[in-house]
Design a protein around this motif. Sequence first.
Motif, mmCIF file in Angstrom:
data_model
loop_
_atom_site.group_PDB
_atom_site.id
_atom_site.type_symbol
_atom_site.label_atom_id
_atom_site.label_comp_id
_atom_site.label_asym_id
_atom_site.label_seq_id
_atom_site.Cartn_x
_atom_site.Cartn_y
_atom_site.Cartn_z
ATOM 1 N N ARG A 1 55.450 14.350 45.386
ATOM 2 C CA ARG A 1 54.422 15.377 45.355
ATOM 3 C C ARG A 1 53.859 15.491 46.775
ATOM 4 O O ARG A 1 53.509 14.486 47.385
ATOM 5 C CB ARG A 1 53.319 14.991 44.378
ATOM 6 C CG ARG A 1 53.763 14.961 42.925
ATOM 7 C CD ARG A 1 52.653 14.437 42.025
ATOM 8 N NE ARG A 1 51.423 15.198 42.154
ATOM 9 C CZ ARG A 1 50.258 14.839 41.594
ATOM 10 N NH1 ARG A 1 50.179 13.715 40.884
ATOM 11 N NH2 ARG A 1 49.181 15.589 41.758
ATOM 12 N N CYS B 1 51.442 12.068 52.249
ATOM 13 C CA CYS B 1 51.826 11.874 50.844
ATOM 14 C C CYS B 1 52.506 10.531 50.606
ATOM 15 O O CYS B 1 52.910 10.231 49.488
ATOM 16 C CB CYS B 1 52.719 13.014 50.377
ATOM 17 S SG CYS B 1 54.383 12.986 51.051
ATOM 18 N N GLU C 1 41.019 4.559 53.675
ATOM 19 C CA GLU C 1 40.397 5.755 54.221
ATOM 20 C C GLU C 1 40.096 5.530 55.698
ATOM 21 O O GLU C 1 39.680 4.452 56.106
ATOM 22 C CB GLU C 1 39.104 6.050 53.481
ATOM 23 C CG GLU C 1 38.363 7.274 53.977
ATOM 24 C CD GLU C 1 37.062 7.501 53.237
ATOM 25 O OE1 GLU C 1 36.374 8.496 53.563
ATOM 26 O OE2 GLU C 1 36.739 6.687 52.346
ATOM 27 N N LYS D 1 42.239 12.013 54.766
ATOM 28 C CA LYS D 1 41.970 13.086 53.805
ATOM 29 C C LYS D 1 42.133 12.584 52.368
ATOM 30 O O LYS D 1 43.215 12.101 51.996
ATOM 31 C CB LYS D 1 42.917 14.265 54.058
ATOM 32 C CG LYS D 1 42.699 14.930 55.416
ATOM 33 C CD LYS D 1 43.620 16.118 55.597
ATOM 34 C CE LYS D 1 43.370 16.793 56.948
ATOM 35 N NZ LYS D 1 44.258 17.961 57.155
ATOM 36 N N PRO D 2 41.091 12.701 51.540
ATOM 37 C CA PRO D 2 41.165 12.157 50.174
ATOM 38 C C PRO D 2 42.243 12.812 49.327
ATOM 39 O O PRO D 2 42.870 12.155 48.494
ATOM 40 C CB PRO D 2 39.765 12.408 49.611
ATOM 41 C CG PRO D 2 39.159 13.455 50.485
ATOM 42 C CD PRO D 2 39.767 13.279 51.833
ATOM 43 N N GLU D 3 42.456 14.113 49.504
ATOM 44 C CA GLU D 3 43.469 14.778 48.686
ATOM 45 C C GLU D 3 44.865 14.279 49.023
ATOM 46 O O GLU D 3 45.751 14.212 48.144
ATOM 47 C CB GLU D 3 43.385 16.297 48.842
ATOM 48 C CG GLU D 3 43.702 16.844 50.232
ATOM 49 C CD GLU D 3 42.512 16.847 51.182
ATOM 50 O OE1 GLU D 3 42.601 17.528 52.232
ATOM 51 O OE2 GLU D 3 41.495 16.185 50.873
ATOM 52 N N ARG D 4 45.092 13.895 50.268
ATOM 53 C CA ARG D 4 46.407 13.373 50.646
ATOM 54 C C ARG D 4 46.558 11.917 50.194
ATOM 55 O O ARG D 4 47.655 11.485 49.829
ATOM 56 C CB ARG D 4 46.626 13.515 52.145
ATOM 57 C CG ARG D 4 46.435 14.955 52.632
ATOM 58 C CD ARG D 4 47.029 15.193 53.985
ATOM 59 N NE ARG D 4 48.448 15.502 53.863
ATOM 60 C CZ ARG D 4 49.313 15.425 54.872
ATOM 61 N NH1 ARG D 4 48.901 15.054 56.066
ATOM 62 N NH2 ARG D 4 50.574 15.706 54.686
ATOM 63 N N ARG D 5 45.465 11.157 50.220
ATOM 64 C CA ARG D 5 45.531 9.791 49.664
ATOM 65 C C ARG D 5 45.852 9.840 48.177
ATOM 66 O O ARG D 5 46.580 8.996 47.658
ATOM 67 C CB ARG D 5 44.220 9.044 49.906
ATOM 68 C CG ARG D 5 43.957 8.695 51.354
ATOM 69 C CD ARG D 5 42.893 7.603 51.489
ATOM 70 N NE ARG D 5 41.638 7.961 50.845
ATOM 71 C CZ ARG D 5 40.675 8.678 51.405
ATOM 72 N NH1 ARG D 5 40.836 9.130 52.649
ATOM 73 N NH2 ARG D 5 39.557 8.949 50.770
ATOM 74 N N ALA D 6 45.311 10.840 47.491
ATOM 75 C CA ALA D 6 45.606 10.989 46.055
ATOM 76 C C ALA D 6 47.091 11.275 45.832
ATOM 77 O O ALA D 6 47.708 10.745 44.894
ATOM 78 C CB ALA D 6 44.750 12.099 45.454
ATOM 79 N N LEU D 7 47.675 12.116 46.689
ATOM 80 C CA LEU D 7 49.108 12.379 46.587
ATOM 81 C C LEU D 7 49.915 11.104 46.828
ATOM 82 O O LEU D 7 50.881 10.818 46.103
ATOM 83 C CB LEU D 7 49.519 13.444 47.614
ATOM 84 C CG LEU D 7 49.117 14.889 47.341
ATOM 85 C CD1 LEU D 7 49.448 15.762 48.546
ATOM 86 C CD2 LEU D 7 49.813 15.419 46.093
ATOM 87 N N ASP E 1 52.010 18.423 49.976
ATOM 88 C CA ASP E 1 51.352 19.691 50.275
ATOM 89 C C ASP E 1 52.132 20.497 51.305
ATOM 90 O O ASP E 1 51.583 21.408 51.930
ATOM 91 C CB ASP E 1 49.917 19.448 50.754
ATOM 92 C CG ASP E 1 49.856 18.529 51.972
ATOM 93 O OD1 ASP E 1 50.926 18.179 52.509
ATOM 94 O OD2 ASP E 1 48.744 18.156 52.372
#
Length: 435
Positions: free
Chosen positions: A249, A282, A327, A304-310, A251
């Motif tokens: 997954r 990712c 982070e 970036k939190p959204e990239r850590r989530a990926l 971006d």
Amino acid sequence: MSLEPALKSARSNRAQNASAESGPWLHVIGLGEDGVEGLSPAARTLVMGAEVLIGGARHHELTAEAPGERLAWPTPFSAMADRLAAHRGRRVAALVSGDPLWFSAGAALARRFPTDEIAFHPNISSAQWAACRLGWPLREVEMVTVHGRPVSALTPHLYPGGKILALTHDARSPSEVARLLVEEGYGPSAITALAALGGPRESRLDGTAEAWAEADPGAPDLHVLAIDLALAPGARPQPRTALPDDAFRHDGKMTKREARALALAKLAPRPGERLWDVGCGCGSVAVEWLRSARDMAAIGFEPKPERRALAAANALALGAPQLELREGAAPDALADADLPGPDAVFLGGGLSEATIDAALAALARNPIGRGRLVAHAVTLESEALLLESQARHGGELTRIAISRAEPVGPYRGWRPLMPVTQWSLAAARSDGLAS
């Protein structure tokens, strides 16, 4: 009457007592389903003569005739070594199942206590029993544990024709494993749950992943799960490394498959090593590093939190749940003194002279002097930085230019990806010796 024989006997007894006093006080003893009766005479003597016996409820049940003081494994289990250390100087028997150093408490105890304080007494392991029941040569079998871990830890070990012996968590594990196998295209695989091996309560449940995923026949809590891998028609097996881009997954910003393979080639992962993935994104490089060999570790630095989530989602789905995500942006994120040092560093983002210096300083602390640094640049500015860094520190520069064939109307043509400049370096140790 001569006193010489008696004097010799007394000296011999004193020597034996001194040896006993200076020998191990902690004995880690592997039990089988036959309990004390299945132990060697020496191990049986140690159990029956122990002042303190520590183990699980099942182990105490199997050694009920031993008269020593009884202790349960502590919660959390990480407190085990401290609890044992409190009894140093007494005769202590730690009771475990099968081979103490095979996916068991023995490994943690071996790291905690000096070799002259501890002794191990192995029994037949559950893996040995299972392999014999199935007629599988152990050297041809992948050994994996999903005890206390997500079943996706099996993912890197899946390949057509492979055989796996998995130590599981509880009775739900076979169904969870079966669903994973179906999702990964291995639904026809034969799975067998083997419990209480070598004892009067031994049991066996056989089925396929497809059938077990639909209806759980109910395995015992304690069992070994054997998996004979078979790929479903039309399914595509995943490689262990060089995963296709669509396995992740992302971006749109990620280290593409070909560049990732070349990065891993220069990072040169070896069993038990740790990677710092700076600008983790990712997590594609870190995940492949973790899949590449046993006992691997990796720390991913990503602001970036959204990239850590990926990255977290990819690590879990692709069998690399041990990825540690932090982070923070480089170079500040690399300055934490409590960070475990790296064997290799990949700079996929956040490139700056300060970041490179911080990475090299971390690698210089590598105790065996085999640190590796790999950096990728796609912009002209970051490429210029790598050219300067290579001039300062040495190493190799490589230009990676990749084109993929794609449709162009009714025909096909080459569509180039952004070229990547790669700088790789075998880092020097802090004592001045090169790796």
